[in-house]
Design an enzyme around this catalytic site. Structure first.
Site, PDB file in Angstrom:
ATOM      1  CG  HIS A 108      -1.948   1.073   1.177  1.00 31.90           C
ATOM      2  ND1 HIS A 108      -1.680   2.377   1.512  1.00 31.90           N
ATOM      3  CD2 HIS A 108      -3.235   1.054   0.766  1.00 31.90           C
ATOM      4  CE1 HIS A 108      -2.775   3.108   1.344  1.00 31.90           C
ATOM      5  NE2 HIS A 108      -3.729   2.334   0.880  1.00 31.90           N
ATOM      6  CD  GLU A 180      -5.631   1.183  -2.841  1.00 28.14           C
ATOM      7  OE1 GLU A 180      -6.816   1.066  -2.529  1.00 28.14           O
ATOM      8  OE2 GLU A 180      -4.723   1.240  -2.014  1.00 28.14           O
TER       9      GLU A 180
HETATM   10  P1  13P Z   1      -9.864   5.902   0.851  1.00 28.72           P
HETATM   11  O1  13P Z   1     -11.008   5.125   0.219  1.00 28.72           O
HETATM   12  O2  13P Z   1     -10.179   6.364   2.235  1.00 28.72           O
HETATM   13  O3  13P Z   1      -9.371   6.979  -0.063  1.00 28.72           O
HETATM   14  O4  13P Z   1      -8.662   4.842   1.038  1.00 28.72           O
HETATM   15  C1  13P Z   1      -8.358   3.998  -0.021  1.00 28.72           C
HETATM   16  C2  13P Z   1      -7.299   3.051   0.375  1.00 28.72           C
HETATM   17  O5  13P Z   1      -6.193   3.425   0.685  1.00 28.72           O
HETATM   18  C3  13P Z   1      -7.655   1.628   0.404  1.00 28.72           C
HETATM   19  O6  13P Z   1      -6.524   0.875   0.581  1.00 28.72           O
END
Ligand code: 13P
Length: 269
Positions: A108, A180
């Site tokens: 992440h 992401e």
């Molecule tokens: P948010 O949906 O709060 O932006 O976070 C996304 C995330 O980091 C999921 O791993």
């Protein structure tokens, strides 16, 4: 407790999961997971595979609430690649499996930014997860700066290849990849538009769409944008933070996904 192997659980084709990051203690975890379990028992999965990723300290409690054979997958937010040893403060894949996890989040952006996670360590962690039969959920994503330079696709493909190159087809088929973008995550992020996501997912889809278990999108997913995001080519799920930290929020997202044509088509096929 002998927990059902993640490979045998397949509520998909859409995945909707949430990481709670560094939030929720034992009582809140139990309450949320119990409610989720009851909902799934009542409503079924309908083409959607849920997964929940609490803090390390709450994994065992969440497993206790879910039972051994729940259709909800349970994960951890990180794990070390060695099974044990002198790694103070770390938790191994073997240990999270022992606590009841079937899935492990790897790479992440918050871990890459604050805790020194590198492409090399994500590679070791993917291998460890696969060695223990857990689903690796590899997170990739570029910064705003990389995006401004027009290098998004090159960057994320390098992150993915660095962690996944060399896996056999059978191993690759057990991997989930979550795209992401760093600029879209969390309080300071802004939701990505469908347009902005088309190219990255076209590129990821070409390389990993058929080969992996699924390609997820994460970053400021909410009740207003979830359906549009699921509609993007090659997107087979959502990885959600804030919008799923309350059970009603998460259940609503599961409902939206279950009603999505991608889920309906599979559920009726
Ligand atoms: P948010 O949906 O709060 O932006 O976070 C996304 C995330 O980091 C999921 O791993």
């Amino acid at each position: 407790m002998k927990v059902t192997d993640a490979a045998e659980i397949g509520g998909g084709p859409l995945w909707v999961g949430t990481s709670w990051k560094m939030n929720k203690g034992l009582a809140e975890t139990r309450q949320y997971v119990r409610g989720l379990s009851e909902h799934v028992a009542r409503a079924g999965l309908a083409g959607v595979q849920p997964f929940v990723i609490p803090s390390f300290t709450a994994i065992a409690a969440a497993r206790d609430e879910l039972g051994a054979h729940s259709p909800v997958l349970l994960g951890a937010q990180n794990a070390h690649w060695e099974d044990g040893g002198a790694w103070t403060g770390e938790v191994s894949v073997a240990q999270i499996k022992d606590a009841g996890a079937q899935l492990v989040e790897i790479g992440h952006s918050e871990r890459r930014e604050h805790f020194g996670e590198t492409v090399a360590t994500t590679r070791l962690k993917v291998a460890a997860a696969l060695r223990h039969g857990l689903v690796p959920l590899l997170c990739i994503g570029e910064s705003a700066e990389v995006k401004r330079a027009g290098e998004s696709s090159r960057f994320i493909l390098e992150q993915a290849a660095g962690a996944l190159d060399g896996l056999t087809a059978e191993q690759m088929a057990r991997v989930l990849v979550a795209y992401e973008p760093v600029w879209a995550i969390g309080e300071s992020g802004r939701p990505a538009t469908v347009e902005e996501l088309q190219q990255p997912f076209a590129d990821l889809g070409r390389e990993y769409g058929d080969a992996t278990r699924g390609l997820l999108y994460g970053g400021s997913v909410n009740l207003d944008n979830a359906v549009d995001l699921l509609g993007i080519d090659h997107v087979s799920g959502l990885f959600v933070g804030r919008a799923a930290w309350t059970l009603p929020g998460y259940l609503r997202l599961l409902e939206l996904a279950a009603a999505h044509p991608k889920a309906v088509a599979a559920a009726t096929a």
